[in-house]
Scaffold this motif. Structure first.
Motif, PDB file in Angstrom:
ATOM      1  N   VAL A 240       0.820  -1.205   0.000  1.00  0.00           N
ATOM      2  CA  VAL A 240       0.000   0.000   0.000  1.00  0.00           C
ATOM      3  C   VAL A 240       0.861   1.265   0.000  1.00  0.00           C
ATOM      4  O   VAL A 240       0.599   2.230  -0.701  1.00  0.00           O
ATOM      5  N   GLN A 241       1.926   1.208   0.782  1.00  0.00           N
ATOM      6  CA  GLN A 241       2.823   2.353   0.923  1.00  0.00           C
ATOM      7  C   GLN A 241       3.462   2.760  -0.403  1.00  0.00           C
ATOM      8  O   GLN A 241       3.752   3.925  -0.624  1.00  0.00           O
ATOM      9  N   ASN A 242       3.694   1.741  -1.252  1.00  0.00           N
ATOM     10  CA  ASN A 242       4.366   2.020  -2.516  1.00  0.00           C
ATOM     11  C   ASN A 242       3.397   2.249  -3.662  1.00  0.00           C
ATOM     12  O   ASN A 242       3.810   2.436  -4.800  1.00  0.00           O
ATOM     13  N   ASP A 243       2.112   2.225  -3.367  1.00  0.00           N
ATOM     14  CA  ASP A 243       1.105   2.386  -4.418  1.00  0.00           C
ATOM     15  C   ASP A 243       1.012   3.859  -4.826  1.00  0.00           C
ATOM     16  O   ASP A 243       0.757   4.722  -3.997  1.00  0.00           O
ATOM     17  N   PRO A 244       1.239   4.135  -6.129  1.00  0.00           N
ATOM     18  CA  PRO A 244       1.224   5.530  -6.599  1.00  0.00           C
ATOM     19  C   PRO A 244      -0.074   6.262  -6.251  1.00  0.00           C
ATOM     20  O   PRO A 244      -0.058   7.447  -5.906  1.00  0.00           O
ATOM     21  N   LYS A 245      -1.218   5.544  -6.283  1.00  0.00           N
ATOM     22  CA  LYS A 245      -2.504   6.199  -5.967  1.00  0.00           C
ATOM     23  C   LYS A 245      -2.541   6.657  -4.510  1.00  0.00           C
ATOM     24  O   LYS A 245      -3.124   7.681  -4.177  1.00  0.00           O
ATOM     25  N   VAL A 246      -1.921   5.849  -3.653  1.00  0.00           N
ATOM     26  CA  VAL A 246      -1.909   6.184  -2.225  1.00  0.00           C
ATOM     27  C   VAL A 246      -0.984   7.375  -1.980  1.00  0.00           C
ATOM     28  O   VAL A 246      -1.335   8.313  -1.258  1.00  0.00           O
ATOM     29  N   ILE A 247       0.165   7.345  -2.600  1.00  0.00           N
ATOM     30  CA  ILE A 247       1.119   8.451  -2.443  1.00  0.00           C
ATOM     31  C   ILE A 247       0.462   9.748  -2.907  1.00  0.00           C
ATOM     32  O   ILE A 247       0.495  10.764  -2.222  1.00  0.00           O
ATOM     33  N   GLU A 248      -0.189   9.667  -4.043  1.00  0.00           N
ATOM     34  CA  GLU A 248      -0.894  10.834  -4.605  1.00  0.00           C
ATOM     35  C   GLU A 248      -1.978  11.348  -3.640  1.00  0.00           C
ATOM     36  O   GLU A 248      -2.077  12.542  -3.378  1.00  0.00           O
ATOM     37  N   ALA A 249      -2.755  10.418  -3.089  1.00  0.00           N
ATOM     38  CA  ALA A 249      -3.843  10.818  -2.177  1.00  0.00           C
ATOM     39  C   ALA A 249      -3.293  11.528  -0.953  1.00  0.00           C
ATOM     40  O   ALA A 249      -3.855  12.518  -0.496  1.00  0.00           O
ATOM     41  N   TYR A 250      -2.179  11.020  -0.437  1.00  0.00           N
ATOM     42  CA  TYR A 250      -1.623  11.624   0.772  1.00  0.00           C
ATOM     43  C   TYR A 250      -0.889  12.919   0.484  1.00  0.00           C
ATOM     44  O   TYR A 250      -0.996  13.879   1.238  1.00  0.00           O
ATOM     45  N   LEU A 251      -0.162  12.959  -0.611  1.00  0.00           N
ATOM     46  CA  LEU A 251       0.585  14.193  -0.920  1.00  0.00           C
ATOM     47  C   LEU A 251      -0.344  15.269  -1.440  1.00  0.00           C
ATOM     48  O   LEU A 251      -0.225  16.428  -1.094  1.00  0.00           O
ATOM     49  N   GLY A 252      -1.350  14.845  -2.223  1.00  0.00           N
ATOM     50  CA  GLY A 252      -2.298  15.811  -2.782  1.00  0.00           C
ATOM     51  C   GLY A 252      -3.291  16.282  -1.738  1.00  0.00           C
ATOM     52  O   GLY A 252      -3.821  17.370  -1.834  1.00  0.00           O
ATOM     53  N   GLY A 253      -3.533  15.435  -0.710  1.00  0.00           N
ATOM     54  CA  GLY A 253      -4.507  15.780   0.325  1.00  0.00           C
ATOM     55  C   GLY A 253      -3.889  16.692   1.365  1.00  0.00           C
ATOM     56  O   GLY A 253      -3.324  17.723   1.045  1.00  0.00           O
ATOM     57  N   ASP A 254      -4.023  16.243   2.670  1.00  0.00           N
ATOM     58  CA  ASP A 254      -3.438  17.096   3.709  1.00  0.00           C
ATOM     59  C   ASP A 254      -1.974  16.782   3.851  1.00  0.00           C
ATOM     60  O   ASP A 254      -1.200  17.394   4.425  1.00  0.00           O
TER      61      ASP A 254
END
Ligand SMILES: Nc1ncnc2c1ncn2[C@@H]1O[C@H](COP(=O)(O)OP(=O)(O)O)[C@@H](O)[C@H]1O
Ligand SMILES: [Mg+2]
Length: 254
Positions: A240-254
């Motif tokens: 999960v940590q390496n999933d681009p969608k997750v990284i995007e959600a966290y960096l793009g979010g708060d």
């Protein structure tokens, strides 16, 4: 193996907002499962649908093969699901022990008559609840504060008391909503160990919502990621940590 908790296409709308969209979750007995996602992703709303606070607009949730959407919070608790709240809910004026006992009380094995007329079983049951509440306070490291009022406890201890109370209902599944919120680093690592012990020693399945990535990644074996009400990833912490969608959600979010 059939899942202990399984949701299918669980959806809830508030007016025009779809807060949780077609949410599928599958948790097996003994799992230590993490639900993560940015603020406003829908995590607490999922808990509210699982514990009878909100009625889903669509979809189903089953616990141990029984349909739970449509049941009220007390019925859900009786089936074996218990929870804590993101915003701590304690009885401030009651003692720490009494707060823990309110959980055990929910689980009372008494008939109305036994309670009303204070039959011997009433006293026996109360003694049992007191003992169990005390054991759980000891488990959470709060037994030396049993006589204080809840409002005298520092913040981190209040969070732990909520967990003790939730455990006192003798659940098969405990849902923790941001249990580490507001804790310092030392308290967080102590909490991580406690959450593991809840699963390993009390044999309670754990579903945890957490904002602290390090904590989730450190204790959970499976992690599901919500963003804007939709699941964007599911897997081991590493996957999960390496999933681009997750990284995007966290960096793009708060
Ligand atoms: N009772 C409600 N009425 C209207 N909107 C709600 C209600 N409960 C939650 N929401 C909305 O649902 C979304 C998800 O909220 P929540 O589940 O609290 O997010 P999270 O716990 O992931 O931070 C938010 O946009 C929130 O404003
Ligand atoms: Mg929340």
């Amino acid at each position: 193996m059939t899942a202990l908790l399984e949701t299918k296409s669980l959806t809830i709308r508030f007016g025009g907002l779809t807060a949780v969209d077609s949410f599928n979750l599958s948790i097996n007995e003994g799992d230590l499962f993490g639900l993560i996602g940015p603020n406003g992703a829908g995590k607490t709303t999922v808990f509210n649908m699982l514990t009878g606070v909100y009625l889903p607009t669509e979809g189903t949730a089953q616990f141990d093969g029984q349909l739970i959407n449509g049941k009220n919070p007390v019925q859900v608790a009786r089936l074996g699901i218990s929870r804590t709240f993101q915003n701590i809910r304690l009885f401030d004026e009651l003692s720490v022990l009494e707060n823990a006992m309110t959980g055990a009380h929910q689980h009372a094995r008494l008939t109305v008559w036994e309670s009303l007329f204070r039959l011997p079983r009433h006293y026996k049951e109360e003694a049992r609840q007191r003992e169990r509440a005390y054991e759980l306070l000891a488990f959470m490291g709060l037994d030396d504060r049993a006589g204080l009022t809840a409002k005298q406890l520092p913040y981190g201890h209040r969070r732990k008391l909520e967990i003790a109370r939730a455990l006192a209902t003798e659940p098969r599944l405990i849902c923790l909503d941001e249990p580490a919120a507001g804790m310092n680093t030392g308290e967080k690592s102590e909490l991580s160990a406690l959450i593991r012990k809840i699963r390993d020693e009390l044999n309670v399945t754990v579903l945890v919502i957490e904002h602290d990535m390090k904590l989730v990644m450190g204790i959970c074996e499976k992690v599901q990621v919500l963003d804007y009400g939709e699941t964007i990833a599911l897997g081991t912490p590493r996957e999960v940590q390496n999933d681009p969608k997750v990284i995007e959600a966290y960096l793009g979010g708060d």
